[in-house]
Design a protein around this motif. Structure first.
Motif, short mmCIF file in Angstrom:
data_model
loop_
_atom_site.label_atom_id
_atom_site.label_comp_id
_atom_site.label_asym_id
_atom_site.label_seq_id
_atom_site.Cartn_x
_atom_site.Cartn_y
_atom_site.Cartn_z
N LEU A 180 37.96 15.41 17.41
CA LEU A 180 37.64 16.19 19.14
C LEU A 180 39.44 15.50 19.40
O LEU A 180 39.70 14.62 19.47
N ASP A 181 39.21 17.31 20.85
CA ASP A 181 40.57 16.38 21.66
C ASP A 181 40.37 15.52 22.23
O ASP A 181 38.84 14.96 22.19
N GLU A 182 41.59 14.46 22.94
CA GLU A 182 41.42 13.09 23.77
C GLU A 182 40.71 13.81 24.71
O GLU A 182 41.36 14.64 24.85
N GLY A 183 39.76 12.92 25.83
CA GLY A 183 38.95 13.46 26.63
C GLY A 183 37.72 13.91 26.57
O GLY A 183 36.90 14.00 27.51
N LEU A 184 37.65 14.00 24.62
CA LEU A 184 36.04 14.64 25.01
C LEU A 184 35.26 13.10 23.46
O LEU A 184 36.24 12.52 23.20
N GLU A 185 34.16 13.28 23.50
CA GLU A 185 33.31 12.12 22.95
C GLU A 185 32.09 12.58 22.40
O GLU A 185 31.93 13.20 23.29
N LEU A 186 31.91 12.18 21.56
CA LEU A 186 30.80 12.84 20.85
C LEU A 186 29.97 11.39 20.86
O LEU A 186 30.11 10.82 20.39
N VAL A 187 28.74 11.73 21.27
CA VAL A 187 27.80 10.46 21.64
C VAL A 187 26.62 11.31 20.65
O VAL A 187 25.65 11.82 21.27
N ALA A 188 25.66 10.06 21.34
CA ALA A 188 24.14 10.55 20.58
C ALA A 188 23.19 11.24 21.54
O ALA A 188 23.32 11.08 22.43
N PRO A 226 7.47 18.37 16.99
CA PRO A 226 7.09 17.77 16.47
C PRO A 226 8.43 17.47 15.20
O PRO A 226 8.12 15.93 14.21
N GLN A 227 9.18 18.04 14.78
CA GLN A 227 10.21 18.15 14.21
C GLN A 227 11.95 17.68 14.54
O GLN A 227 12.29 17.93 13.59
N MET A 228 11.86 17.72 15.80
CA MET A 228 13.27 17.71 16.29
C MET A 228 13.22 15.97 15.95
O MET A 228 12.49 15.07 15.65
N ARG A 229 14.92 16.20 16.28
CA ARG A 229 15.32 14.67 14.88
C ARG A 229 16.32 14.22 16.06
O ARG A 229 17.88 14.59 15.80
N PRO A 230 16.22 13.89 17.39
CA PRO A 230 17.50 13.50 18.10
C PRO A 230 18.63 12.70 17.42
O PRO A 230 19.53 12.64 17.34
N ASP A 231 18.13 11.58 16.16
CA ASP A 231 19.21 11.59 14.87
C ASP A 231 19.76 11.77 14.33
O ASP A 231 21.10 11.62 13.97
N LEU A 232 19.51 12.96 14.87
CA LEU A 232 20.52 13.95 13.50
C LEU A 232 21.29 15.40 14.81
O LEU A 232 22.10 15.86 13.94
N SER A 233 21.41 14.29 15.78
CA SER A 233 21.43 15.66 16.64
C SER A 233 22.87 14.76 17.70
O SER A 233 22.48 13.36 17.55
N ALA A 234 23.65 15.14 18.43
CA ALA A 234 24.57 14.91 19.40
C ALA A 234 24.85 15.73 20.22
O ALA A 234 25.21 17.25 20.02
N VAL A 235 26.31 15.66 21.54
CA VAL A 235 26.51 15.93 22.32
C VAL A 235 27.75 15.49 22.41
O VAL A 235 28.08 14.21 22.01
N VAL A 236 28.74 16.56 22.55
CA VAL A 236 30.54 16.21 22.93
C VAL A 236 30.30 15.96 25.17
O VAL A 236 29.69 17.15 25.53
N ILE A 237 30.94 14.63 25.28
CA ILE A 237 30.94 15.24 27.17
C ILE A 237 32.36 15.20 27.53
O ILE A 237 32.50 13.77 26.33
N GLU A 238 32.60 15.41 28.38
CA GLU A 238 33.82 15.30 28.44
C GLU A 238 33.95 13.89 29.24
O GLU A 238 33.04 13.46 30.22
N ARG A 239 34.61 12.53 28.95
CA ARG A 239 34.60 11.55 29.91
C ARG A 239 34.86 11.78 31.16
O ARG A 239 34.54 10.92 31.57
N SER A 240 36.26 12.02 31.26
CA SER A 240 36.71 12.02 33.15
C SER A 240 34.80 12.47 33.45
O SER A 240 35.24 12.01 34.55
N SER A 241 35.36 13.58 33.79
CA SER A 241 33.64 13.94 34.16
C SER A 241 32.24 13.88 33.80
O SER A 241 31.36 14.01 35.06
N GLY A 242 32.20 13.61 32.77
CA GLY A 242 30.56 13.70 32.04
C GLY A 242 29.98 14.30 32.00
O GLY A 242 29.12 14.37 31.34
N THR A 243 30.60 15.90 32.63
CA THR A 243 30.38 16.98 31.76
C THR A 243 29.67 17.41 29.57
O THR A 243 30.36 16.74 29.69
N VAL A 244 28.80 17.66 30.15
CA VAL A 244 28.19 18.37 28.82
C VAL A 244 29.14 19.51 28.61
O VAL A 244 28.65 20.73 28.58
N ALA A 245 29.97 18.98 27.66
CA ALA A 245 30.96 20.43 26.59
C ALA A 245 30.17 21.18 25.66
O ALA A 245 30.48 21.95 25.30
#
Length: 335
Positions: A180-188, A226-245
């Motif tokens: 990922l580019d700097e400033g972006l973070e992958l979170v659970a 019922p088949q949703m797996r949050p542990d297999l999912s992820a979100v990329v956040i812009e650190r400075s704003s907290g926006t879901v990218a």
């Protein structure tokens, strides 16, 4: 006693079966009907008891009005249909099946008539007084191997409006690297991100063909599946704003793995907001998904894609090693 008030819809249904709305007492019978049909028709995925229970809990798609179950003289479910439609949507979507032992007797045609009539009723009920609304339209989806469904749809005036590709990527070939580019973070993906990701999803897909905004209840069907797996999912956040990218939401069908002979992590939804595109976010999310799938013991990563996706998703998936293994179609009819 038939509990559906519309005479035209009643007339289309096979009189050998008792027709009634599906309720909680019907869950096992209903699920067994779908499983019997799937054992013969072998779809990639089919609804199971837990999925049907979730459907019955829906407020906007009340089961008493929007499902119909036909049972024989000894109480065995032999056919069903159901319909979904958002209040502001421009289409309804129909589902259903007929027990293989009862196919070829006109029951599917009767169910289609019920679906069309219920679609007209839903559009009429959702219309805003004094304002012209969209013409009632019903959408039906099928996999390419189900030629009996194609014949029914074609003979009933439906036309193919879109093709989709089911794509697989073996995980034994390693996982591609994607930074990922700097400033972006992958979170659970956790409960605190349910609403921000819903809003991001509506933004991402606002110009995609066939997509409609998801309200809180519709989004609940995604995150509480019922088949949703949050542990297999992820979100990329812009650190400075907290926006879901961007986001990748995944599921796993443990029961289906036995029938298909392999375990797959399935990417249900993948999206990147416009202002963040071109920065490798989708690649990073897919690479992360593959790593999560492999660590969970999966054999393949899989997803479905609109063959005419406007963002170039098909080219991206092919570049990352996904290969088309099955095709499905959407059929529409204006009523």
């Amino acid at each position: 006693m038939n509990q559906y008030r519309d005479a035209d819809a009643r007339a289309s249904l096979d009189a050998r079966l008792l027709w009634q709305p599906a309720g909680s007492a019907d869950l096992d019978n209903w699920a067994e009907l779908i499983a019997r049909t799937a054992a013969v028709e072998r779809p990639v995925w089919f609804e199971r008891r837990a999925d049907l229970a979730q459907i019955l809990d829906s407020k906007n798609n009340a089961a008493a009005a929007n499902t119909i179950l036909g049972v024989d003289s000894v109480g065995v479910a032999r056919a069903y249909s159901r319909i979904t439609k958002s209040r502001s949507g421009d289409k309804a979507v129909g589902f259903g099946c007929v027990d293989p032992a009862w196919q070829g007797q006109g029951i599917g045609t009767g169910l289609l008539g019920w679906l069309e009539q219920r679609t007209r009723e839903r559009f009429a009920g959702d219309a805003v007084s004094g304002e012209p609304g969209p013409a009632p339209r019903l959408r039906l989806c099928m996999e390419q191997q189900h030629t009996h469904q194609a014949a029914l749809f074609d003979n009933s005036g439906y036309r193919i409006v879109r093709y989709y590709n089911e794509m697989h990527r073996p995980l034994d070939a390693g996982v591609p690297e994607a930074a990922l580019d700097e400033g972006l973070e992958l979170v659970a993906f956790g409960p605190e991100l349910h609403e921000p990701v819903r809003l991001a999803h509506n933004d991402v897909f606002r110009d995609h063909w066939g997509s409609e905004p998801r309200d809180e209840e519709a989004w609940g069907f995604v995150v509480n599946d019922p088949q949703m797996r949050p542990d297999l999912s992820a979100v990329v956040i812009e650190r400075s704003s907290g926006t879901v990218a961007g986001y990748q939401l995944a599921s796993h069908d443990a029961e289906g793995a036995d029938a298909r002979g392999f375990r797959e992590g399935y990417t249900d939804l993948l999206g990147v907001r416009r202002e963040f595109r071109g920065r490798g976010i989708a690649q990073a999310l897919l690479a992360d998904a593959m790593s999560r799938f492999a660590a969970a013991g999966m054999d393949k990563a899989s997803l479905d894609v609109d063959s005419e996706n406007p963002t170039g998703a098909l080219a991206l998936y092919t570049k990352m090693g996904y290969v088309a293994v099955n095709h499905s179609m959407a059929w529409d009819k204006e009523l």
